[in-house]
Write a protein that holds these residues in place. Structure first.
Motif, short mmCIF file in Angstrom:
data_model
loop_
_atom_site.label_atom_id
_atom_site.label_comp_id
_atom_site.label_asym_id
_atom_site.label_seq_id
_atom_site.Cartn_x
_atom_site.Cartn_y
_atom_site.Cartn_z
N ARG A 9 88.27 49.03 34.95
CA ARG A 9 87.58 48.33 33.85
C ARG A 9 86.13 48.12 34.27
O ARG A 9 85.85 47.76 35.40
CB ARG A 9 88.24 46.99 33.55
N HIS A 10 85.24 48.34 33.32
CA HIS A 10 83.81 48.18 33.60
C HIS A 10 83.09 47.78 32.32
O HIS A 10 83.32 48.38 31.26
CB HIS A 10 83.23 49.49 34.14
N ARG A 11 82.24 46.77 32.43
CA ARG A 11 81.40 46.35 31.32
C ARG A 11 79.96 46.34 31.81
O ARG A 11 79.53 45.43 32.51
CB ARG A 11 81.78 44.95 30.83
N GLY A 12 79.22 47.39 31.48
CA GLY A 12 77.86 47.49 31.96
C GLY A 12 76.88 47.65 30.82
O GLY A 12 77.24 47.63 29.64
N ARG A 13 75.65 47.81 31.19
CA ARG A 13 74.59 47.99 30.19
C ARG A 13 74.74 49.31 29.46
O ARG A 13 74.47 49.41 28.26
CB ARG A 13 73.23 47.92 30.89
N PHE A 14 75.21 50.35 30.16
CA PHE A 14 75.25 51.68 29.57
C PHE A 14 76.66 52.24 29.39
O PHE A 14 76.87 53.10 28.54
CB PHE A 14 74.46 52.66 30.46
N PHE A 15 77.61 51.76 30.19
CA PHE A 15 78.95 52.36 30.19
C PHE A 15 80.01 51.28 30.13
O PHE A 15 79.86 50.20 30.71
CB PHE A 15 79.14 53.23 31.44
#
Length: 320
Positions: A138-144
Motif C-alpha cells: 500500500r502506498h499513498r504518495g504525491r504521484f503514485f
C-alpha cells in the motif's frame, strides 16, 4: 566505505553486442552496463531493452542500467520488468538511475513535468522497494497510489533456481549535483556519478556521508562507484584524440583542460595514474565507458589487464 578491493565494470558502448559481451566475460571484469533515453536526438536504444539483451547474452557478470531515467517510467511496470530480469539472471541485475532532463521533449511526450523529475524519482524508488519487499503493498504518495497490490516475480524453471534476490536489485544513484547526493545518501544503495574530477568525487563522498549521518543512516555496504568516460591505447595521442572527438563538442571552445580533469585518456600507465586519484578519493568500482568511435574492446581489455593491476587501495592506519 568498503576497503576490500577495487573492481572494474564496462559500458557496452555504443550498443550491447553478443560477441563483445562474450569477450568481456573472459576478462577480469565484474559488471557490464548500458543506459538509454526514450526519445533522444540520436538513434540509440532504451535502457531496459538493452538490459534485457545484456541479461540474456551474459552468464557471469553483473548487469546494470547506466543509467535509467526513472521519472520517465511508471514505477510499477518498471518494478515488474526489473524483478523478472533479476530472477531470470540469477540475481545479477543492478539499477543505475538518474533524473534525466537533458531532453525536454521526452518529458513532454510522456506527460511528466520536467520540474517534477526529482520528486518523482524519490517516490518511484520508494515504490520499487515496497513492491520488491513482497506481500501486499500500500502506498499513498504525491504521484503514485497502491491499494493492496502484490508483485509476484517469475521464478525461472529448474530445480534450485533462486528467483529474484530478497529485496530486489540495488538502486545506484547517478548525477553530479547536491540533490543527487542527497538521494543517494537517503534512498540509494550506491553512488555512481559521471563526468566529475577526483576532487569533485571526494567532495561528493563527504556530502553523502554528511547527509547519511543527518538521516541516521548507516552506509555499511554502500557502493562507491564511478561511471568513467575514458580511452586507453598503446598510442596515448590516439586515446586523447578519441576523447576529444567523443566528448569535446559538449564543452564548446575549451574542451581540453576540462576533459583532462573528467575523462582520462592515454597509455595504460597514464590512465592508471589518473584512476588512482579516483581510488584515493573513494571510488571502489569503476565502470569504464569507452569514449572512442571504434575498437572499444581494446579500451576495456587494456583497462582490465594493465590498468586495474596498477591500482591500489589507500594505506590507512599503517596497512592497506
Amino acid at each position: 566505505m568498503s576497503d576490500d578491493r577495487i573492481i572494474l565494470g564496462a559500458a557496452a558502448i555504443p550498443e550491447p553486442d553478443k560477441d563483445w559481451l562474450a569477450a568481456v566475460e573472459r576478462l577480469p571484469i565484474a559488471s557490464v552496463w548500458q543506459g538509454g533515453h526514450v526519445l533522444p536526438p540520436s538513434q540509440t536504444g532504451e535502457a531496459i531493452t538493452r538490459l534485457a539483451l545484456m541479461t540474456a547474452w551474459t552468464e557471469r557478470v553483473r548487469v546494470g542500467t547506466g543509467v535509467l531515467p526513472l521519472p520517465l517510467y511508471q514505477p510499477v511496470v518498471v518494478a515488474k520488468q526489473l524483478a523478472d530480469l533479476d530472477s531470470r539472471s540469477g540475481g545479477r541485475v543492478s539499477v543505475g538511475l538518474g533524473v534525466g532532463g537533458e531532453f525536454r521533449q521526452e518529458f513532454e511526450a510522456v506527460g511528466v513535468p520536467l520540474d517534477e523529475r526529482g520528486a518523482r524519482t524519490d517516490e518511484a524508488m520508494e515504490v520499487l522497494r515496497l513492491l520488491w519487499r513482497g506481500g501486499p503493498a500500500r502506498h499513498r504518495g504525491r504521484f503514485f497510489r497502491l491499494d493492496d497490490v502484490e508483485l509476484r516475480p517469475v521464478r525461472p524453471p529448474g530445480a534450485g533456481a533462486p528467483g529474484m534476490r530478497p529485496g530486489g536489485p540495488p538502486l545506484l544513484v547517478s548525477g553530479r549535483k547536491r540533490p543527487a547526493m542527497r538521494r543517494a545518501a537517503r534512498l540509494g544503495d550506491g553512488w555512481m556519478p559521471y563526468l566529475v574530477s577526483p576532487d569533485a568525487y571526494a567532495r561528493s563522498v563527504r556530502a553523502i556521508e554528511e547527509e547519511a549521518w543527518e538521516a541516521g543512516r548507516d552506509l555499511a555496504g554502500f557502493e562507491w562507484m564511478m561511471y568513467l568516460y575514458c580511452s586507453i591505447r598503446r598510442d596515448g595521442d590516439r586515446a586523447r584524440d578519441d576523447v576529444a572527438g567523443f566528448l569535446g563538442s559538449a564543452y564548446g571552445d575549451k574542451p581540453g583542460a576540462m576533459l583532462d580533469r573528467i575523462a582520462p585518456a592515454g597509455t595504460p600507465e597514464e590512465v592508471a595514474a589518473r584512476l588512482q586519484q579516483y581510488v584515493d578519493a573513494g571510488v571502489r568500482h569503476f565502470v569504464i565507458a569507452p569514449a572512442a568511435p571504434a575498437d572499444t574492446l581494446e579500451v576495456v581489455t587494456l583497462a582490465a589487464r594493465e590498468v586495474l593491476p596498477r591500482l591500489s587501495l589507500p594505506v590507512r592506519g599503517g596497512t592497506p
